[in-house]
Design an enzyme around this catalytic site. Structure first.
Site, PDB file in Angstrom:
ATOM      1  CG  HIS A 116     -92.851  70.967  35.177  1.00 52.52           C
ATOM      2  ND1 HIS A 116     -92.979  72.133  35.582  1.00 52.52           N
ATOM      3  CD2 HIS A 116     -91.728  70.452  35.244  1.00 52.52           C
ATOM      4  CE1 HIS A 116     -91.783  72.484  36.073  1.00 52.52           C
ATOM      5  NE2 HIS A 116     -90.967  71.635  36.128  1.00 52.52           N
ATOM      6  CE1 TYR A 162     -81.956  73.718  34.074  1.00 56.11           C
ATOM      7  CE2 TYR A 162     -83.002  72.736  35.896  1.00 56.11           C
ATOM      8  CZ  TYR A 162     -82.788  73.717  34.833  1.00 56.11           C
ATOM      9  OH  TYR A 162     -83.908  74.407  34.761  1.00 56.11           O
ATOM     10  CB  THR A 175     -86.727  78.037  34.825  1.00 61.56           C
ATOM     11  OG1 THR A 175     -86.566  77.211  33.596  1.00 61.56           O
ATOM     12  CG2 THR A 175     -87.735  77.878  35.546  1.00 61.56           C
TER      13      THR A 175
END
Length: 617
Positions: free
Chosen positions: A254, A398, A411
């Site tokens: 990621h 979240y 993000t």
């Protein structure tokens, strides 16, 4: 991401579960894997030649820089100054390294490593699907030669599931054992992507998703060894996982790329398989937007080079080594012991993971939009309601919102637990309250959430801003106490995401998921389809199945409420052009990456000599 010390497995790496191949005959391991590899290397060509059409959100182009780090990229350790002798310095953090000139893919089968070239230097495919299939067949044949005990003792890939500092030290030790190990690790790191051929057949959706998330647990009591597919992973890279039953998915590291980027890759690959399926029906050639190429014939001649220049360039190129070769690492007793410990810790994490996949088929985006509501906000309120039904309270939530409309945007966080959401949940669970008041509270909560995600996508969020301020203070004032705002209880609560959620998907995916980010929390990835909603819910023994049941029940009840009070606001015809959903959520990216020139020399590893050699061209 690169400073996170925890294991990547179940903590960091998200997954996609792909829909089945539209061609029924391809839903077996060899056919499915070779089909995915072919479509993937077509996509690699598009990236290398910068031919990808930009992603758009309402005609606004998004930053495409992440795609440069999608392939041939690995997460590698960074050490401080070296200590005495051969010992490395203190592990500091990880870095992301992209090997621009890589031409091969890595294939794993029963914890063993194989590779073969698939592209020319310019990205043009150098191999056909038939050749890929036969390569995989040979790899499977060779990997079966080792006993389960031999596999368990040499499954180096499981070491990538360790905490980052632990894996960094073991990796350094591996490199010191032999020069061959250093070359082999470089071949693994530089591969375009990893293909994991799992020796397991699965049918249950949750089992399929769990296998892609971290592999299966299958302990053999007789020999006291692990034989599950958890041994068949390399978590530091992009992985395509294919089972014996043809189930397929993606597990991706990621740090360098986010879900929205990998979704484009998965979507284009899936679309290419549909186009090839259409060709089998019509018998005619259908144009693929991924691009056509003469696989195996040589590099592309689409550039402006003259014929003489092209001929000279081709002559100077090393012809791709399309036959598979096996990579083997020299292991000492310490490394073998480390493999045993790493497998034990990963097995613990797998058994602690409580996941459940929900395919809600009552309705989807179409029904929600017809009633003038945002599908993403609608799903968020459903998630909050499920938790509230189980525990009677609202918790910090979240939701990832992509900011790729900005250069190198990554993000921002949307915080779903708004005052309007709290008011709705209280009204929803209040006995005897008029249905119209419940629906009114729902619409207000949906509007508040949509407004917040709009602002977050436009760069007006607060999470990343506060985080950056805190990190800058630490860098400029080492050892000093952080400002009081960052010590405040409210800020600490903000950093504890009991519900970590993300909306990322399209028709190419069956599920999207990831592990919980806190021990007491839930990780919830979801996909909103036209007539269905799919959720993957994970936790550490916190009743994920019950959460899914509460979620499904709420979705049915709220539909009953809407149908009772409000007829659809938008007709089916108007729905075709309606753009009600104001949020485009997912992930984003920033960063530049190192490039590495190829190391000249002979191919690494040994050539496979199998019984089937005579029939292989």
């Amino acid at each position: 991401y690169t400073h996170a010390p925890c294991s990547l497995a179940l903590n960091i790496n998200p997954i996609f579960v792909l829909e089945d191949d539209p061609t029924p005959s391809r839903n077996n391991q060899l056919a499915r894997a070779s089909s995915l590899i072919l479509s993937s290397i077509k996509f690699v060509r598009m990236v290398k030649q910068e031919m990808l059409a930009p992603d758009l959100v309402r005609k606004t182009p998004l930053c495409m820089s992440q795609f440069k780090a999608l392939f041939s990229t690995a997460r590698l350790p960074v050490f401080g100054p070296a200590q005495a002798g051969d010992e490395p310095g203190e592990f500091l953090h990880d870095k992301i390294k992209t090997f621009e000139h890589a031409r091969h893919i890595l294939v794993m089968s029963r914890g063993q490593f194989y590779y073969f070239d698939v592209i020319w230097p310019d990205g043009t495919p150098a191999i056909t699907q038939r050749e890929i299939c036969r390569n995989l067949e040979r790899i499977l044949e060779d990997s079966r030669r080792k006993t389960d005990k031999e596999v368990a003792q040499s499954a180096v890939g499981v070491l990538t599931s360790e905490e980052r500092a632990t894996w960094a030290k073991i990796r350094h030790r591996l490199q010191r054992i032999s020069a061959s190990n250093r070359k082999t690790l470089e071949m693994i790191d530089s591969a375009l992507f990893v293909v994991c051929l799992d020796n397991v057949a699965l049918t249950d959706p949750t089992d399929i998703a769990n296998n892609i998330l971290a592999g299966t647990y299958n302990f053999c009591d007789k020999d006291c060894i692990q034989t599950g597919t958890c041994l068949n992973r390399w978590f530091d890279k992009l992985q395509i996982v294919v089972t014996e039953s043809g189930n397929a998915g993606i597990n991706f590291e990621h740090s360098a790329v986010d879900g929205h980027t990998v979704l484009r890759f998965a979507s284009d690959v899936f679309t290419d398989t549909i186009i090839r399926f259409a060709q089998t029906i019509s018998g005619q050639r259908v144009h693929s937007f991924i691009g056509e190429s003469s696989a195996g014939g040589g590099p592309s001649s689409s550039s402006n080079k003259t014929h003489k220049e092209l001929t000279k360039a081709v002559t100077a190129m090393r012809r791709p080594e399309t036959r598979p070769r096996k990579l083997e690492l020299d292991l000492d007793t310490l490394v073998q012991q480390d493999i045993c410990y790493a497998e034990g810790r990963l097995s613990d994490a797998i058994l602690q993971n409580d996941a459940h996949c929900l395919e809600f088929v009552g309705y989807g985006k179409q029904f929600i939009v017809q009633n003038g509501m945002s599908p993403d906000a609608f799903a968020q309120l459903a998630i909050l309601s499920a938790y509230y039904t189980m525990y009677g309270r609202l918790v910090n939530t979240y939701e990832s919102v992509q900011t790729k409309a900005f250069l190198h945007g990554r993000t921002e966080a949307a915080r779903s637990a708004t005052s309007e959401a709290a008011a709705f949940l209280k009204s929803w669970t209040k006995p005897g309250l008029e249905p119209s008041k419940k629906l009114d509270a729902l619409r207000k909560a949906l509007a508040a959430h949509s407004s917040m995600t709009k602002e977050a996508a436009q760069g007006y969020g607060v999470d990343r801003h506060l985080f950056a301020l805190c990190e800058l203070f630490k860098q400029e004032n080492p050892g000093a106490p952080v400002p009081k705002i960052f010590q405040d209880l409210a800020y600490r609560i903000l950093g504890t995401n009991t519900l970590s959620t993300s909306n990322c998907g399209n028709p190419s995916l069956r599920f999207f998921g990831f592990g919980p980010v806190t021990p007491q929390g839930f990780g919830i990835g979801y996909i909103i389809k036209e007539d269905a909603m799919h959720f993957m819910i994970t936790s550490k023994h916190r009743q994920s199945r019950r959460f899914a049941t509460c979620l499904s029940r709420y979705l049915g009840q709220v539909q009953d409420l809407i149908l009772e009070l409000d007829p659809p606001m938008i007709t089916p015809r108007e729905l075709q052009v309606a753009r009600v959903d104001p949020s485009d959520n997912g992930y984003g990216f920033f960063g530049d990456f190192e490039e590495s020139l190829p190391t000249p020399g002979s191919p690494v590893g040994r050539a496979l000599r199998l019984n089937s050699d005579a029939s292989f061209p």
